[in-house]
Design a protein around this motif. Sequence first.
Motif, mmCIF file in Angstrom:
data_model
loop_
_atom_site.group_PDB
_atom_site.id
_atom_site.type_symbol
_atom_site.label_atom_id
_atom_site.label_comp_id
_atom_site.label_asym_id
_atom_site.label_seq_id
_atom_site.Cartn_x
_atom_site.Cartn_y
_atom_site.Cartn_z
ATOM 1 N N TYR A 1 -6.220 44.411 16.917
ATOM 2 C CA TYR A 1 -5.084 44.922 16.148
ATOM 3 C C TYR A 1 -3.840 44.064 16.371
ATOM 4 C CZ TYR A 1 -7.614 49.398 15.571
ATOM 5 O OH TYR A 1 -8.518 50.367 15.256
ATOM 6 N N PHE A 2 -2.985 44.001 15.342
ATOM 7 C CA PHE A 2 -1.675 43.375 15.519
ATOM 8 C C PHE A 2 -0.859 44.167 16.535
ATOM 9 C CE2 PHE A 2 2.831 42.911 14.217
ATOM 10 C CZ PHE A 2 2.958 41.551 14.431
ATOM 11 N N GLU A 3 -1.051 45.483 16.557
ATOM 12 C CA GLU A 3 -0.428 46.356 17.547
ATOM 13 C C GLU A 3 -1.498 46.670 18.597
ATOM 14 O OE1 GLU A 3 1.376 49.738 15.553
ATOM 15 O OE2 GLU A 3 1.771 48.501 13.805
ATOM 16 N N PRO A 4 -1.677 45.810 19.590
ATOM 17 C CA PRO A 4 -2.838 45.894 20.486
ATOM 18 C C PRO A 4 -2.925 47.198 21.263
ATOM 19 C CG PRO A 4 -1.202 44.343 21.330
ATOM 20 C CD PRO A 4 -0.774 44.690 19.943
ATOM 21 N N GLU A 5 -1.789 47.858 21.481
ATOM 22 C CA GLU A 5 -1.823 49.099 22.246
ATOM 23 C C GLU A 5 -2.590 50.204 21.540
ATOM 24 O OE1 GLU A 5 1.799 49.117 19.605
ATOM 25 O OE2 GLU A 5 0.830 47.685 20.975
ATOM 26 N N ARG A 6 -2.808 50.056 20.229
ATOM 27 C CA ARG A 6 -3.548 51.055 19.470
ATOM 28 C C ARG A 6 -5.066 50.888 19.594
ATOM 29 N NH1 ARG A 6 -1.453 54.154 15.365
ATOM 30 N NH2 ARG A 6 0.766 53.972 14.948
ATOM 31 N N TRP A 7 -5.526 49.729 19.998
ATOM 32 C CA TRP A 7 -6.946 49.421 19.885
ATOM 33 C C TRP A 7 -7.818 50.385 20.675
ATOM 34 C CZ3 TRP A 7 -11.692 48.135 21.668
ATOM 35 C CH2 TRP A 7 -12.546 47.497 20.775
ATOM 36 N N SER A 8 -7.575 50.489 21.981
ATOM 37 C CA SER A 8 -8.448 51.326 22.807
ATOM 38 C C SER A 8 -8.356 52.792 22.416
ATOM 39 C CB SER A 8 -8.109 51.139 24.291
ATOM 40 O OG SER A 8 -6.756 51.493 24.544
ATOM 41 N N ASP A 9 -7.206 53.239 21.915
ATOM 42 C CA ASP A 9 -7.057 54.635 21.509
ATOM 43 C C ASP A 9 -7.873 54.957 20.270
ATOM 44 O OD1 ASP A 9 -5.308 55.042 23.594
ATOM 45 O OD2 ASP A 9 -3.511 54.704 22.371
ATOM 46 N N GLN A 10 -8.106 53.980 19.404
ATOM 47 C CA GLN A 10 -8.764 54.230 18.122
ATOM 48 C C GLN A 10 -10.263 53.947 18.142
ATOM 49 O OE1 GLN A 10 -7.332 55.694 15.677
ATOM 50 N NE2 GLN A 10 -5.232 55.642 16.435
ATOM 51 N N GLN A 11 -10.773 53.344 19.207
ATOM 52 C CA GLN A 11 -12.177 52.964 19.230
ATOM 53 C C GLN A 11 -13.074 54.117 19.641
ATOM 54 O OE1 GLN A 11 -12.840 49.990 17.808
ATOM 55 N NE2 GLN A 11 -10.641 50.270 17.584
ATOM 56 N N VAL A 12 -14.319 54.051 19.212
ATOM 57 C CA VAL A 12 -15.303 55.063 19.576
ATOM 58 C C VAL A 12 -16.548 54.359 20.112
ATOM 59 C CG1 VAL A 12 -14.524 56.858 17.989
ATOM 60 C CG2 VAL A 12 -16.102 55.119 17.177
ATOM 61 N N PRO A 13 -17.173 54.905 21.163
ATOM 62 C CA PRO A 13 -18.400 54.291 21.685
ATOM 63 C C PRO A 13 -19.559 54.519 20.731
ATOM 64 C CG PRO A 13 -17.918 56.341 22.838
ATOM 65 C CD PRO A 13 -16.751 56.079 21.934
ATOM 66 N N LEU A 14 -20.579 53.707 20.855
ATOM 67 C CA LEU A 14 -21.693 53.763 19.912
ATOM 68 C C LEU A 14 -22.424 55.103 19.945
ATOM 69 C CD1 LEU A 14 -23.314 50.203 20.110
ATOM 70 C CD2 LEU A 14 -21.491 51.051 18.621
#
Length: 419
Positions: A313-326
């Motif tokens: 993401y351009f806003e990297p702080e959002r990445w881990s919050d928005q991801q889901v494990p398989l």
Amino acid sequence: MPAPQTATLSPFVGTLTAQVAASAAALLGEDVVTDSVERLEAHDVRLRLKVGGGIVLADAAPQQRRNGGVLRLLLKDTPRPVRARIREALRSPKRRARMTTLAEALEAWWPLSRLDDERFRQIGSSPMGDFGLLRLGYRCNQDCWFCWQGRDWPAPPMSQYRRWLDELAAAGITALQLTGGEATTYTALPELITQAAGHGMKVSLQTNAIRLRRQRYTQALIAAGLTGVQVSLHSADAATSDAMTRAPGTHRLTVGGILQALQLGLPVSLTCVVESANIDGLPDHARLILDRFVIPTLPGSIIRVTYAHPTAYFEPERWSDQQVPLDRLRSPLSEAVALLRSAGVPVQLGGACGFAACAVDPEHVRPAYQVLHPADYTPQELTHRRYAAVCSGCRLKTSCFGLRQEYLDTFGSRGLVPT
């Protein structure tokens, strides 16, 4: 004619960078700054130029100078003999003129200094063959929080894109993707399509389809030579989509644009970026596609649905919050794939921007989606993909692209199910 993958496209950012280096060399001394400059980068309000075993720092930001600042040099960790040669060069009667030349070069280069030419033009590969990609800029009428781009990033002039188009044709490229930002916000789009079609290229457009709902506009693109569109549609639910794109009211416009493209006979592929905001709605996403777009009376057709893994993401702080494990993704994604498969709609889950093959239930892996192979892509397109240790014995590895490094950093091997 060179092979497409080895063809050389003319630089733009690279030329601006070289002009700054050359201007710095003229000012600081040709024997200090040469074509083998180790590093040249914009850093906050300073230019960093690594030469001679040290770093020259210049207070050089154009905005700073427009506000009354002057071009000042600071030699950091620079060997004494190098400092002496620089000081000698700065005593030249041509110093003022050379500083002006450097300032002018910085003015052109600075806004693009954190980008490179690959951000604007590429020659890529896919199972369908080599293709050219031109990114017309980063302006967009949406602001997706999962996008990797900065909305205020600058771009080359359209004359440079016309030049790149001619070079792609000379390299033997017969398929072109035009993208952005949002390519339909650029008035030169029809002209570029016409130029590409004149070279015999098949031209596809990556778009959110907002402007395509205007019949006359879409007809004009088709008349210019447009042969297909790839549309981003991230949810069946308008509120979810509008939240993800941070553009209230645009979900209905995208749906309208897709329908208009289909009514005018264009083949349409759809892309859905999957994250926590829309994961539970994936089955409804598939149902929307079948109910609204897979209609025999429409002249156009849905040729593919791609479920994509987010890039950085351009806003990297959002990445881990928005991801889901398989393991959290598998059930809703498998249901969506099964719905589309039952209607004969091709689904793509793999590829350079896709998921690991075990993201869906095993019965869907082969028959459900288009099987892609890493060997069909260039190494540069796959530099961000990795395999976990548990993947080593998986029989699907030859057609699996692994996972993004960011996923492994966040979840490790969670959800991976070797076959």
